[in-house]
Design a protein around this motif. Structure first.
Motif, PDB file in Angstrom:
ATOM      1  N   ASP A 137      45.678   1.429  55.972  1.00 46.21           N
ATOM      2  CA  ASP A 137      45.453   0.565  57.132  1.00 46.21           C
ATOM      3  C   ASP A 137      46.368   0.899  58.305  1.00 46.21           C
ATOM      4  N   ALA A 138      47.045   2.037  58.261  1.00 50.37           N
ATOM      5  CA  ALA A 138      47.937   2.409  59.352  1.00 50.37           C
ATOM      6  C   ALA A 138      47.142   2.502  60.660  1.00 50.37           C
ATOM      7  N   PRO A 139      47.564   1.796  61.712  1.00 52.04           N
ATOM      8  CA  PRO A 139      46.801   1.792  62.971  1.00 52.04           C
ATOM      9  C   PRO A 139      46.952   3.097  63.741  1.00 52.04           C
ATOM     10  N   ALA A 140      46.105   3.252  64.734  1.00 51.05           N
ATOM     11  CA  ALA A 140      46.065   4.499  65.505  1.00 51.05           C
ATOM     12  C   ALA A 140      47.396   4.784  66.205  1.00 51.05           C
ATOM     13  N   ASP A 141      48.076   3.734  66.706  1.00 45.79           N
ATOM     14  CA  ASP A 141      49.309   3.984  67.441  1.00 45.79           C
ATOM     15  C   ASP A 141      50.399   4.564  66.542  1.00 45.79           C
ATOM     16  N   VAL A 142      50.367   4.260  65.251  1.00 44.36           N
ATOM     17  CA  VAL A 142      51.346   4.841  64.330  1.00 44.36           C
ATOM     18  C   VAL A 142      51.086   6.337  64.170  1.00 44.36           C
ATOM     19  N   TRP A 143      49.818   6.712  64.035  1.00 47.18           N
ATOM     20  CA  TRP A 143      49.466   8.132  63.935  1.00 47.18           C
ATOM     21  C   TRP A 143      49.900   8.878  65.197  1.00 47.18           C
ATOM     22  N   ARG A 144      49.664   8.268  66.342  1.00 48.01           N
ATOM     23  CA  ARG A 144      50.021   8.934  67.608  1.00 48.01           C
ATOM     24  C   ARG A 144      51.535   9.052  67.755  1.00 48.01           C
ATOM     25  N   ALA A 187      52.691  18.194  63.861  1.00 45.59           N
ATOM     26  CA  ALA A 187      52.050  17.223  64.752  1.00 45.59           C
ATOM     27  C   ALA A 187      50.536  17.363  64.691  1.00 45.59           C
ATOM     28  N   ALA A 188      50.064  18.610  64.707  1.00 43.39           N
ATOM     29  CA  ALA A 188      48.623  18.839  64.627  1.00 43.39           C
ATOM     30  C   ALA A 188      48.068  18.364  63.290  1.00 43.39           C
ATOM     31  N   ALA A 189      48.812  18.608  62.218  1.00 45.55           N
ATOM     32  CA  ALA A 189      48.356  18.176  60.890  1.00 45.55           C
ATOM     33  C   ALA A 189      48.249  16.652  60.818  1.00 45.55           C
ATOM     34  N   ILE A 190      49.181  15.958  61.465  1.00 36.08           N
ATOM     35  CA  ILE A 190      49.139  14.494  61.474  1.00 36.08           C
ATOM     36  C   ILE A 190      47.892  14.008  62.201  1.00 36.08           C
ATOM     37  N   LEU A 191      47.611  14.603  63.362  1.00 35.53           N
ATOM     38  CA  LEU A 191      46.422  14.198  64.106  1.00 35.53           C
ATOM     39  C   LEU A 191      45.146  14.548  63.346  1.00 35.53           C
ATOM     40  N   GLU A 192      45.150  15.699  62.691  1.00 33.30           N
ATOM     41  CA  GLU A 192      43.994  16.075  61.872  1.00 33.30           C
ATOM     42  C   GLU A 192      43.746  15.026  60.790  1.00 33.30           C
ATOM     43  N   ALA A 193      44.823  14.610  60.122  1.00 36.46           N
ATOM     44  CA  ALA A 193      44.682  13.615  59.054  1.00 36.46           C
ATOM     45  C   ALA A 193      44.183  12.290  59.618  1.00 36.46           C
ATOM     46  N   GLY A 194      44.697  11.917  60.795  1.00 37.11           N
ATOM     47  CA  GLY A 194      44.242  10.685  61.424  1.00 37.11           C
ATOM     48  C   GLY A 194      42.762  10.721  61.777  1.00 37.11           C
ATOM     49  N   ARG A 195      42.288  11.879  62.187  1.00 38.71           N
ATOM     50  CA  ARG A 195      40.856  12.018  62.487  1.00 38.71           C
ATOM     51  C   ARG A 195      40.024  11.957  61.206  1.00 38.71           C
ATOM     52  N   ARG A 196      40.515  12.568  60.150  1.00 43.74           N
ATOM     53  CA  ARG A 196      39.781  12.508  58.880  1.00 43.74           C
ATOM     54  C   ARG A 196      39.693  11.077  58.363  1.00 43.74           C
ATOM     55  N   GLY A 244      38.989   9.096  69.621  1.00 40.59           N
ATOM     56  CA  GLY A 244      38.764   9.199  71.055  1.00 40.59           C
ATOM     57  C   GLY A 244      38.911  10.611  71.601  1.00 40.59           C
ATOM     58  N   GLU A 245      38.469  10.789  72.850  1.00 37.29           N
ATOM     59  CA  GLU A 245      38.558  12.084  73.526  1.00 37.29           C
ATOM     60  C   GLU A 245      40.010  12.523  73.699  1.00 37.29           C
ATOM     61  N   THR A 246      40.873  11.583  74.054  1.00 37.84           N
ATOM     62  CA  THR A 246      42.275  11.926  74.302  1.00 37.84           C
ATOM     63  C   THR A 246      42.934  12.485  73.048  1.00 37.84           C
ATOM     64  N   ASP A 247      42.658  11.860  71.908  1.00 42.94           N
ATOM     65  CA  ASP A 247      43.249  12.333  70.653  1.00 42.94           C
ATOM     66  C   ASP A 247      42.733  13.720  70.295  1.00 42.94           C
ATOM     67  N   LEU A 248      41.433  13.949  70.497  1.00 44.21           N
ATOM     68  CA  LEU A 248      40.852  15.255  70.177  1.00 44.21           C
ATOM     69  C   LEU A 248      41.419  16.339  71.089  1.00 44.21           C
ATOM     70  N   ARG A 249      41.514  16.033  72.367  1.00 45.07           N
ATOM     71  CA  ARG A 249      42.061  17.012  73.308  1.00 45.07           C
ATOM     72  C   ARG A 249      43.519  17.326  72.978  1.00 45.07           C
ATOM     73  N   ARG A 250      44.274  16.307  72.626  1.00 45.15           N
ATOM     74  CA  ARG A 250      45.674  16.528  72.266  1.00 45.15           C
ATOM     75  C   ARG A 250      45.794  17.388  71.012  1.00 45.15           C
ATOM     76  N   LEU A 251      44.920  17.149  70.042  1.00 40.07           N
ATOM     77  CA  LEU A 251      44.926  17.945  68.818  1.00 40.07           C
ATOM     78  C   LEU A 251      44.662  19.412  69.137  1.00 40.07           C
ATOM     79  N   ILE A 252      43.696  19.653  69.987  1.00 46.19           N
ATOM     80  CA  ILE A 252      43.351  21.027  70.366  1.00 46.19           C
ATOM     81  C   ILE A 252      44.534  21.701  71.054  1.00 46.19           C
ATOM     82  N   GLU A 253      45.179  20.990  71.965  1.00 48.88           N
ATOM     83  CA  GLU A 253      46.326  21.558  72.675  1.00 48.88           C
ATOM     84  C   GLU A 253      47.493  21.820  71.731  1.00 48.88           C
TER      85      GLU A 253
END
Length: 413
Positions: A216-223, A238-247, A253-262
């Motif tokens: 139940d960890a919220p999105a702001d914790v992942w970010r 950092a990328a692995a954390i965002l990948e896991a959050g997306r899974r 959101g678009e911002t999270d995806l763009r940040r992951l790509i960068e």
């Protein structure tokens, strides 16, 4: 009525650890007259049941009548003040309750153990009432006595944080965690925030890792976790954390995806960045605009996927029409041996703006290597007129039928 009684009981229960009862037989305290004991027991029995305002007034009045008496009277006075303070807690009057505990522990002859108990309760009440500096000072005294529990250390950490004393708050979090053994769930987010504000990013990230284990960890914790990893220079993490959050379906959101790509691009996995961005553009998950197309071209270039990079940069240049984008395409094509693309791209660059000496020089080399000597000669002449030092050597070599070995990549930019 039951709800009111429940609230009162809860507030009294908050004072667990206070000596609410008249001291048991055998405790080292002055002996009280039987009528005094009976009076104390009657008032105490009304705690949590009845009008706390009336009880507080009666207990204070009884305490006042004993002012200036002997040792037994002073001890009884302290106990009446204790009952009055507890009644004020029932009323929600924490400031007044704290003042009564302070008065009780200031009475001459009261044993040190009772002073410490009342010091503890006064500290907690002042903190709860928003008297943070005073409450923190009292709680520190309590903790220095060696009797504090883990919860008190957490309260001290909270007080230091409320006072913006982040380094001190972090130290108290350390002590609280050591005393707790396992980081309590209700303090996890607080601990991470304190460590982060204190500049202890590695410790903050370690706490956030614990939070991320919760489904139940919220999105702001992942970010936050990804941001801390990036700040620590761990872009791959950092990328692995965002990948896991997306899974997990948390970061959508678009911002999270763009940040992951960068992050993939900056963290040494540009092919992954390009693949994700290409898919996102194809599926409409990110806008198919010039910025994202340029990012895609950069990612394929960093991944050294030659064909895909050249296609991507051509798309960017055609959309933007800028000389710099055509020039970038020409430079990459030259480095990767795509001579026809060099000629085409640098011609477009010249059409879009002023040609540089290097544009002409690379055009000449590409034309020569394609066997178009006439085109090469024209380009080298233009390069010479533009100030390219190597152009004269190339022209001389063409006139003599020789091959110039000096790489054009060393020419002027």
């Amino acid at each position: 009525m039951k709800a009111i009684m429940g609230a009162r009981t809860s507030r009294v229960a908050w004072l667990l650890g206070i000596c609410l009862l008249v001291p048991c037989a055998g405790e080292a305290a002055p002996a009280l007259r039987s009528d005094m004991v009976a009076s104390l027991e009657r008032l105490q029995a009304r705690l949590g049941d009845g009008d706390p305002a009336v009880l507080a007034r009666e207990a204070e009045a009884a305490a006042e009548r004993l002012a200036g008496g002997n040792a037994a009277d002073r001890w009884a006075r302290a106990l009446f003040l204790q009952i009055a303070a507890t009644a004020e807690v029932e009323r929600g009057n924490d400031v007044r309750a704290a003042a009564l505990f302070a008065e009780a522990r200031g009475i001459d002859g009261v044993e040190s153990r009772y002073r410490r108990r009342w010091l503890h309760q006064e500290a907690r009440l002042r903190l709860r009432a928003g008297q943070t500096e005073q409450g923190a000072a009292l709680l520190k005294r309590w903790l220095e006595s060696g009797e504090g529990a883990a919860d008190d250390a957490w309260l001290m950490a909270q007080a230091r944080a409320d006072l913006d004393q982040w380094a001190a708050a972090a130290q108290w979090v350390d002590r609280a965690r050591q005393a707790s053994g396992v980081l309590p769930e209700r303090w996890q987010s607080f601990a991470a925030a304190v460590y982060q504000r204190a500049g202890r990013n590695a410790a903050a990230l370690a706490v956030l890792d614990v939070l991320l284990a919760d489904d139940d960890a919220p999105a702001d914790v992942w970010r936050r976790a990804a941001g801390l990893a990036q700040r620590l220079g761990e872009r791959g993490r950092a990328a692995a954390i965002l990948e896991a959050g997306r899974r997990r379906g948390v970061l959508t959101g678009e911002t999270d995806l763009r940040r992951l790509i960068e992050l993939h691009l900056a963290g040494g996995t540009p092919a992954r960045a390009a693949e994700q961005l290409d898919a996102a553009l194809a599926r409409g998950r990110l806008p198919d605009d010039l910025d994202n197309r340029r990012l895609l071209a950069r990612a394929w270039s960093a991944a050294r996927a030659h064909d895909k990079a050249l296609v991507a940069w051509r798309e960017v240049a055609e959309r933007s029409g800028r000389a710099d984008d055509w020039r970038r395409l020409g430079e990459l094509a030259y480095g990767w041996g795509r001579r026809q693309t060099v000629v085409e791209a640098l011609q477009k660059a010249r059409e879009a703006g002023d040609a540089t000496p290097r544009d002409w020089l690379l055009t000449g080399v590409a034309a020569f290597e394609q066997g178009d000597v006439a085109a090469a000669r024209r380009a080298f002449r233009a390069a010479r007129e533009a100030g390219a030092a190597q152009a004269a050597a190339w022209l001389a070599a063409l006139d003599d039928g020789q091959v110039v070995t000096t790489p054009a990549g060393a020419g002027e930019r």
